[in-house]
Design a protein around this motif. Structure first.
Motif, PDB file in Angstrom:
ATOM      1  N   SER A 149       0.875  -1.173   0.000  1.00  0.00           N
ATOM      2  CA  SER A 149       0.000   0.000   0.000  1.00  0.00           C
ATOM      3  C   SER A 149       0.908   1.217   0.000  1.00  0.00           C
ATOM      4  N   TRP A 150       0.733   2.103  -0.970  1.00  0.00           N
ATOM      5  CA  TRP A 150       1.686   3.204  -1.143  1.00  0.00           C
ATOM      6  C   TRP A 150       1.056   4.294  -1.990  1.00  0.00           C
ATOM      7  N   SER A 151       1.426   5.531  -1.740  1.00  0.00           N
ATOM      8  CA  SER A 151       1.029   6.644  -2.609  1.00  0.00           C
ATOM      9  C   SER A 151       2.158   7.659  -2.644  1.00  0.00           C
ATOM     10  N   GLY A 152       2.293   8.336  -3.784  1.00  0.00           N
ATOM     11  CA  GLY A 152       3.342   9.325  -3.967  1.00  0.00           C
ATOM     12  C   GLY A 152       2.959  10.333  -5.026  1.00  0.00           C
ATOM     13  N   LYS A 153       3.945  11.102  -5.466  1.00  0.00           N
ATOM     14  CA  LYS A 153       3.714  12.199  -6.406  1.00  0.00           C
ATOM     15  C   LYS A 153       3.811  11.773  -7.866  1.00  0.00           C
ATOM     16  N   PHE A 154       4.712  10.838  -8.165  1.00  0.00           N
ATOM     17  CA  PHE A 154       5.045  10.572  -9.566  1.00  0.00           C
ATOM     18  C   PHE A 154       4.456   9.283 -10.118  1.00  0.00           C
ATOM     19  N   ARG A 155       3.782   8.516  -9.287  1.00  0.00           N
ATOM     20  CA  ARG A 155       3.257   7.230  -9.742  1.00  0.00           C
ATOM     21  C   ARG A 155       1.871   7.021  -9.140  1.00  0.00           C
ATOM     22  N   PRO A 156       0.941   6.364  -9.885  1.00  0.00           N
ATOM     23  CA  PRO A 156      -0.375   6.067  -9.290  1.00  0.00           C
ATOM     24  C   PRO A 156      -0.227   5.258  -8.001  1.00  0.00           C
ATOM     25  N   ALA A 157      -1.153   5.483  -7.091  1.00  0.00           N
ATOM     26  CA  ALA A 157      -1.112   4.805  -5.797  1.00  0.00           C
ATOM     27  C   ALA A 157      -1.319   3.304  -5.952  1.00  0.00           C
ATOM     28  N   ILE A 158      -0.821   2.567  -4.985  1.00  0.00           N
ATOM     29  CA  ILE A 158      -1.007   1.111  -4.916  1.00  0.00           C
ATOM     30  C   ILE A 158      -1.779   0.818  -3.635  1.00  0.00           C
ATOM     31  N   ASN A 159      -2.896   0.126  -3.750  1.00  0.00           N
ATOM     32  CA  ASN A 159      -3.776  -0.107  -2.601  1.00  0.00           C
ATOM     33  C   ASN A 159      -3.836  -1.590  -2.257  1.00  0.00           C
ATOM     34  N   ASN A 160      -2.959  -1.993  -1.331  1.00  0.00           N
ATOM     35  CA  ASN A 160      -2.956  -3.363  -0.807  1.00  0.00           C
ATOM     36  C   ASN A 160      -2.920  -4.408  -1.920  1.00  0.00           C
ATOM     37  N   LEU A 161      -1.950  -4.254  -2.832  1.00  0.00           N
ATOM     38  CA  LEU A 161      -1.802  -5.197  -3.936  1.00  0.00           C
ATOM     39  C   LEU A 161      -0.512  -6.003  -3.755  1.00  0.00           C
ATOM     40  N   PRO A 162      -0.521  -7.282  -4.149  1.00  0.00           N
ATOM     41  CA  PRO A 162       0.699  -8.091  -4.033  1.00  0.00           C
ATOM     42  C   PRO A 162       1.635  -7.827  -5.203  1.00  0.00           C
TER      43      PRO A 162
END
Length: 341
Positions: A149-162
């Motif tokens: 699970s991650w979010s930032g400025k330069f890439r679309p967020a990742i929501n609890n994905l393997p």
């Protein structure tokens, strides 16, 4: 101390080179990696560039081909231009390489001194530092977590994905490649990442304050000295005699350094500058084997101890036969001296 080779998969296109096809250049490169494995070298690295002179735009493809032809040598990038890449794909590619090689994959990540990847993949050079910091943090997060699970400025967020596959090695080795920026040395130390220092000119000992900064930052962050490895990437070449090494290496090296220097604002390579780089304290690892072994040990002492040294030899339009013999000399007459010391 580990000893190895780094290559940019040169197509040897300068006027000093014997012209060969890209197919032949790639075939010879894979043969050299296999030869390095047979000669007992510890590591072989492939760079990343996106220009006519080099065939290394897809380093994991080259390393995977090499993995199928080798059994012992560690296989790494040198370096992965992480700022212009997707950390998810970078991790997946090297995890796959780790499976193919049965646990011999590594990567050295950096911001990249060659900047052609930025416009090619749609990134702004003004975001050079910010891109790298964000993407390094994501890469390390993926290494530590199967679900992300991650979010930032330069890439679309990742929501609890393997993120799959997972590598054989846990953790997958990630080194931080640096040039001469103090913040990069301190960042590597604070993260506890092994450090690969690229020194392509001047005297090697001048990097000691930066290496000390790295070790101080690492100690402050709670990492032990054995976790804070320092590697050295240097231009160089080995022949039976120092005179032969100079005669074979200098013409192509001078031509290529002058060519690339025009792009970066460097003066043309002169024989006086070359001789200064070849001097006892200079960065260039060039000469007969025993002389080069002594210089590596001198560099290690000057930097407070190094764990790995790699030769960059295919920047001087040397022939395949010359490079193969140099690999033999490094394996037979330099590596034993280094390991014993």
């Amino acid at each position: 101390m580990e000893i190895g080779i780094d290559s940019f998969a040169s197509t040897m296109t300068s006027e000093h080179a014997q012209q060969i096809s890209s197919v032949q250049a790639m075939s010879e490169l894979l043969a050299r990696i296999e030869h390095a494995d047979q000669c007992g070298l510890d590591v072989f690295g492939i760079g990343e560039h996106h220009r006519k002179e080099f065939l290394d735009s897809s380093p994991t493809t080259i390393l995977a081909a090499a993995a199928a032809r080798t059994s012992q040598i560690r296989l790494t990038s040198a370096v992965t231009v992480l700022s212009a890449a997707d950390p998810v794909r970078v991790f997946q590619n090297y995890a796959t390489l780790d499976l193919i090689s049965k646990g011999r994959a590594e990567m050295v990540v950096g911001r990249g001194s060659s900047v052609e990847a930025f416009p090619l993949f749609g990134f702004d050079l003004q975001d050079y530092d910010e891109l790298f910091i964000e993407k390094l943090n994501l890469l390390l997060h993926i290494r530590s977590n199967e679900r992300v699970s991650w979010s930032g400025k330069f890439r679309p967020a990742i929501n609890n994905l393997p993120v799959y596959p997972r590598p054989v090695q846990n953790p997958l080795p990630i080194w931080l490649g640096v040039g001469g920026t103090p913040a990069s040395f301190a960042r590597a130390g604070s993260l506890g990442l092994p450090l690969m220092v690229a020194i392509i000119g001047g005297d090697t000992h001048r990097f000691r304050p930066l290496v000390d900064l790295y070790r101080e930052a690492g100690a402050k962050a709670g990492f032990t000295p054995d976790q804070l490895k320092v590697g050295l990437h240097s231009l160089g070449y080995v022949a039976e005699t120092t005179e032969a090494a100079i005669a074979e290496y200098y013409p192509g090296h001078a031509a290529n350094m002058t060519k690339f220097g025009k792009e970066r604002g460097w003066p043309p390579m002169s024989r006086a500058r070359f001789d200064a780089h070849r001097a006892p304290l200079g960065s260039l690892l060039l000469g007969q084997p025993e002389e080069v072994a002594e210089k590596i040990l001198r560099h290690s002492e000057a930097l407070g101890g190094i764990s790995r040294v790699t030769f960059q030899m295919d920047n001087a339009d040397l022939s395949h036969a010359q490079l193969m013999r140099a690999i033999e000399l490094i394996g037979e007459r330099i590596a034993p001296v280094i390991r014993e010391a």
